[in-house]
Motif scaffolding. Structure first.
Motif, PDB file in Angstrom:
ATOM      1  N   ALA A  11       0.827  -1.206   0.000  1.00  0.00           N
ATOM      2  CA  ALA A  11       0.000   0.000   0.000  1.00  0.00           C
ATOM      3  C   ALA A  11       0.864   1.260   0.000  1.00  0.00           C
ATOM      4  O   ALA A  11       0.556   2.237  -0.687  1.00  0.00           O
ATOM      5  CB  ALA A  11      -0.935  -0.002   1.211  1.00  0.00           C
ATOM      6  N   VAL A  12       1.966   1.224   0.759  1.00  0.00           N
ATOM      7  CA  VAL A  12       2.869   2.380   0.777  1.00  0.00           C
ATOM      8  C   VAL A  12       3.460   2.605  -0.602  1.00  0.00           C
ATOM      9  O   VAL A  12       3.444   3.724  -1.130  1.00  0.00           O
ATOM     10  CB  VAL A  12       3.984   2.187   1.827  1.00  0.00           C
ATOM     11  CG1 VAL A  12       5.037   3.289   1.705  1.00  0.00           C
ATOM     12  CG2 VAL A  12       3.405   2.154   3.235  1.00  0.00           C
ATOM     13  N   TRP A  13       3.978   1.547  -1.244  1.00  0.00           N
ATOM     14  CA  TRP A  13       4.580   1.693  -2.574  1.00  0.00           C
ATOM     15  C   TRP A  13       3.551   2.132  -3.603  1.00  0.00           C
ATOM     16  O   TRP A  13       3.841   2.949  -4.477  1.00  0.00           O
ATOM     17  CB  TRP A  13       5.273   0.401  -3.014  1.00  0.00           C
ATOM     18  CG  TRP A  13       6.620   0.295  -2.379  1.00  0.00           C
ATOM     19  CD1 TRP A  13       6.986  -0.553  -1.382  1.00  0.00           C
ATOM     20  CD2 TRP A  13       7.766   1.099  -2.647  1.00  0.00           C
ATOM     21  NE1 TRP A  13       8.287  -0.321  -1.025  1.00  0.00           N
ATOM     22  CE2 TRP A  13       8.791   0.674  -1.788  1.00  0.00           C
ATOM     23  CE3 TRP A  13       8.012   2.140  -3.539  1.00  0.00           C
ATOM     24  CZ2 TRP A  13      10.055   1.256  -1.791  1.00  0.00           C
ATOM     25  CZ3 TRP A  13       9.284   2.713  -3.536  1.00  0.00           C
ATOM     26  CH2 TRP A  13      10.280   2.275  -2.671  1.00  0.00           C
ATOM     27  N   SER A  23       5.855  11.320  -0.314  1.00  0.00           N
ATOM     28  CA  SER A  23       7.160  10.824   0.088  1.00  0.00           C
ATOM     29  C   SER A  23       7.011  10.125   1.437  1.00  0.00           C
ATOM     30  O   SER A  23       6.038  10.335   2.155  1.00  0.00           O
ATOM     31  CB  SER A  23       8.184  11.952   0.182  1.00  0.00           C
ATOM     32  OG  SER A  23       7.829  12.844   1.216  1.00  0.00           O
ATOM     33  N   ALA A  24       7.970   9.294   1.729  1.00  0.00           N
ATOM     34  CA  ALA A  24       7.967   8.585   3.007  1.00  0.00           C
ATOM     35  C   ALA A  24       9.405   8.388   3.437  1.00  0.00           C
ATOM     36  O   ALA A  24      10.308   8.285   2.602  1.00  0.00           O
ATOM     37  CB  ALA A  24       7.275   7.232   2.859  1.00  0.00           C
ATOM     38  N   ASN A  25       9.625   8.376   4.733  1.00  0.00           N
ATOM     39  CA  ASN A  25      10.946   8.045   5.232  1.00  0.00           C
ATOM     40  C   ASN A  25      10.812   7.308   6.549  1.00  0.00           C
ATOM     41  O   ASN A  25       9.763   7.323   7.182  1.00  0.00           O
ATOM     42  CB  ASN A  25      11.847   9.281   5.351  1.00  0.00           C
ATOM     43  CG  ASN A  25      11.389  10.244   6.412  1.00  0.00           C
ATOM     44  OD1 ASN A  25      11.187   9.892   7.557  1.00  0.00           O
ATOM     45  ND2 ASN A  25      11.215  11.503   6.050  1.00  0.00           N
ATOM     46  N   LEU A  26      11.879   6.646   6.914  1.00  0.00           N
ATOM     47  CA  LEU A  26      11.958   5.877   8.143  1.00  0.00           C
ATOM     48  C   LEU A  26      13.264   6.244   8.806  1.00  0.00           C
ATOM     49  O   LEU A  26      14.318   6.208   8.152  1.00  0.00           O
ATOM     50  CB  LEU A  26      11.933   4.381   7.823  1.00  0.00           C
ATOM     51  CG  LEU A  26      12.268   3.416   8.957  1.00  0.00           C
ATOM     52  CD1 LEU A  26      11.145   3.411   9.986  1.00  0.00           C
ATOM     53  CD2 LEU A  26      12.496   2.023   8.402  1.00  0.00           C
ATOM     54  N   CYS A  37      16.001   6.387   6.061  1.00  0.00           N
ATOM     55  CA  CYS A  37      15.735   5.756   4.776  1.00  0.00           C
ATOM     56  C   CYS A  37      14.683   6.572   4.044  1.00  0.00           C
ATOM     57  O   CYS A  37      13.635   6.901   4.600  1.00  0.00           O
ATOM     58  CB  CYS A  37      15.219   4.330   4.977  1.00  0.00           C
ATOM     59  SG  CYS A  37      14.767   3.492   3.450  1.00  0.00           S
ATOM     60  N   TYR A  38      14.988   6.909   2.787  1.00  0.00           N
ATOM     61  CA  TYR A  38      14.027   7.545   1.902  1.00  0.00           C
ATOM     62  C   TYR A  38      13.686   6.517   0.836  1.00  0.00           C
ATOM     63  O   TYR A  38      14.577   5.936   0.232  1.00  0.00           O
ATOM     64  CB  TYR A  38      14.618   8.805   1.271  1.00  0.00           C
ATOM     65  CG  TYR A  38      15.005   9.822   2.310  1.00  0.00           C
ATOM     66  CD1 TYR A  38      14.062  10.692   2.835  1.00  0.00           C
ATOM     67  CD2 TYR A  38      16.302   9.866   2.800  1.00  0.00           C
ATOM     68  CE1 TYR A  38      14.404  11.607   3.817  1.00  0.00           C
ATOM     69  CE2 TYR A  38      16.658  10.781   3.785  1.00  0.00           C
ATOM     70  CZ  TYR A  38      15.711  11.652   4.283  1.00  0.00           C
ATOM     71  OH  TYR A  38      16.058  12.547   5.258  1.00  0.00           O
ATOM     72  N   ILE A  45      17.271  -0.519  -0.769  1.00  0.00           N
ATOM     73  CA  ILE A  45      17.061   0.197   0.485  1.00  0.00           C
ATOM     74  C   ILE A  45      18.243   1.143   0.648  1.00  0.00           C
ATOM     75  O   ILE A  45      19.394   0.719   0.623  1.00  0.00           O
ATOM     76  CB  ILE A  45      16.994  -0.768   1.680  1.00  0.00           C
ATOM     77  CG1 ILE A  45      15.857  -1.764   1.509  1.00  0.00           C
ATOM     78  CG2 ILE A  45      16.848   0.025   2.980  1.00  0.00           C
ATOM     79  CD1 ILE A  45      15.873  -2.878   2.534  1.00  0.00           C
ATOM     80  N   GLU A  46      17.981   2.420   0.813  1.00  0.00           N
ATOM     81  CA  GLU A  46      19.052   3.399   0.942  1.00  0.00           C
ATOM     82  C   GLU A  46      18.873   4.179   2.236  1.00  0.00           C
ATOM     83  O   GLU A  46      17.854   4.828   2.441  1.00  0.00           O
ATOM     84  CB  GLU A  46      19.030   4.346  -0.258  1.00  0.00           C
ATOM     85  CG  GLU A  46      20.122   5.372  -0.226  1.00  0.00           C
ATOM     86  CD  GLU A  46      20.111   6.259  -1.449  1.00  0.00           C
ATOM     87  OE1 GLU A  46      20.422   7.454  -1.305  1.00  0.00           O
ATOM     88  OE2 GLU A  46      19.801   5.764  -2.548  1.00  0.00           O
ATOM     89  N   PHE A  47      19.859   4.081   3.111  1.00  0.00           N
ATOM     90  CA  PHE A  47      19.866   4.833   4.361  1.00  0.00           C
ATOM     91  C   PHE A  47      20.963   5.882   4.302  1.00  0.00           C
ATOM     92  O   PHE A  47      21.985   5.684   3.646  1.00  0.00           O
ATOM     93  CB  PHE A  47      20.153   3.912   5.555  1.00  0.00           C
ATOM     94  CG  PHE A  47      18.991   3.090   5.992  1.00  0.00           C
ATOM     95  CD1 PHE A  47      18.114   3.566   6.966  1.00  0.00           C
ATOM     96  CD2 PHE A  47      18.763   1.840   5.464  1.00  0.00           C
ATOM     97  CE1 PHE A  47      17.042   2.796   7.383  1.00  0.00           C
ATOM     98  CE2 PHE A  47      17.697   1.069   5.872  1.00  0.00           C
ATOM     99  CZ  PHE A  47      16.827   1.554   6.833  1.00  0.00           C
ATOM    100  N   THR A  48      20.764   6.977   4.996  1.00  0.00           N
ATOM    101  CA  THR A  48      21.801   7.984   5.160  1.00  0.00           C
ATOM    102  C   THR A  48      22.067   8.144   6.654  1.00  0.00           C
ATOM    103  O   THR A  48      21.213   7.826   7.488  1.00  0.00           O
ATOM    104  CB  THR A  48      21.396   9.345   4.573  1.00  0.00           C
ATOM    105  OG1 THR A  48      20.272   9.848   5.303  1.00  0.00           O
ATOM    106  CG2 THR A  48      21.054   9.251   3.107  1.00  0.00           C
ATOM    107  N   PHE A  49      23.259   8.606   6.960  1.00  0.00           N
ATOM    108  CA  PHE A  49      23.571   9.006   8.327  1.00  0.00           C
ATOM    109  C   PHE A  49      24.583  10.146   8.244  1.00  0.00           C
ATOM    110  O   PHE A  49      25.236  10.338   7.225  1.00  0.00           O
ATOM    111  CB  PHE A  49      24.088   7.836   9.178  1.00  0.00           C
ATOM    112  CG  PHE A  49      25.415   7.273   8.758  1.00  0.00           C
ATOM    113  CD1 PHE A  49      26.586   7.714   9.353  1.00  0.00           C
ATOM    114  CD2 PHE A  49      25.496   6.302   7.783  1.00  0.00           C
ATOM    115  CE1 PHE A  49      27.812   7.194   8.983  1.00  0.00           C
ATOM    116  CE2 PHE A  49      26.713   5.769   7.405  1.00  0.00           C
ATOM    117  CZ  PHE A  49      27.888   6.227   7.999  1.00  0.00           C
ATOM    118  N   ASP A  50      24.687  10.901   9.313  1.00  0.00           N
ATOM    119  CA  ASP A  50      25.592  12.049   9.334  1.00  0.00           C
ATOM    120  C   ASP A  50      26.978  11.572   9.744  1.00  0.00           C
ATOM    121  O   ASP A  50      27.179  11.146  10.884  1.00  0.00           O
ATOM    122  CB  ASP A  50      25.075  13.092  10.324  1.00  0.00           C
ATOM    123  CG  ASP A  50      25.869  14.382  10.303  1.00  0.00           C
ATOM    124  OD1 ASP A  50      26.981  14.413   9.734  1.00  0.00           O
ATOM    125  OD2 ASP A  50      25.369  15.368  10.859  1.00  0.00           O
TER     126      ASP A  50
END
Length: 98
Positions: A11-13, A23-26, A37-38, A45-50
Motif C-alpha cells: 500500500a505504501v509503494w 514521500s515517506a521516510n523511516l 531511509c528515503y 534500500i538506501e539509508f543515510t547518516f551524518d
C-alpha cells in the motif's frame, strides 16, 4: 496502513508510485546515530547518516551494528558509500555480505 492498522508495504509503494508529491521516510536511532531511509526504489534500500556523528571507534560501533543487523535481517549485501547518486560506481567504505 492496512484497515486493521498493520503496516502494508504494498500500500505504501502504491501510494508513492501513484502520486509524485508523496514521500515517506523511516528513521532509526542506533545508540545516538540516526539512520534515515528515503523510499526511492523498491529494489534498493538506501539509508543515510551524518558522518560527523562518527568520530572514533566508540561512535563507529552503532554503524557496524546497524550494517550487520540490516544484512542479517534482509539476507542481502549491505554497502556503505559516500553520498551520491551512482552507488554502483562508488568504492565501498564498508561492505557486509551474508
Amino acid at each position: 496502513m492496512a484497515e486493521d492498522g498493520a503496516l502494508d508495504a504494498a500500500a505504501v509503494w502504491s501510494r508513492l508510485e501513484g502520486d509524485p508529491e508523496e514521500s515517506a521516510n523511516l528513521a532509526i536511532d542506533v545508540d545516538g546515530v540516526w539512520f534515515t531511509c528515503y523510499f526511492f526504489d523498491i529494489e534498493e534500500i538506501e539509508f543515510t547518516f551524518d558522518p560527523s556523528d562518527v568520530i572514533d571507534a566508540t561512535s563507529f560501533a552503532p554503524v557496524r551494528a546497524f550494517v550487520t543487523w540490516l544484512g542479517r535481517a534482509t539476507g542481502r549485501e549491505v554497502i556503505v558509500t559516500m553520498e551520491g547518486t551512482d552507488h554502483a560506481a562508488m568504492p565501498a567504505l564498508i561492505r557486509w555480505r551474508p
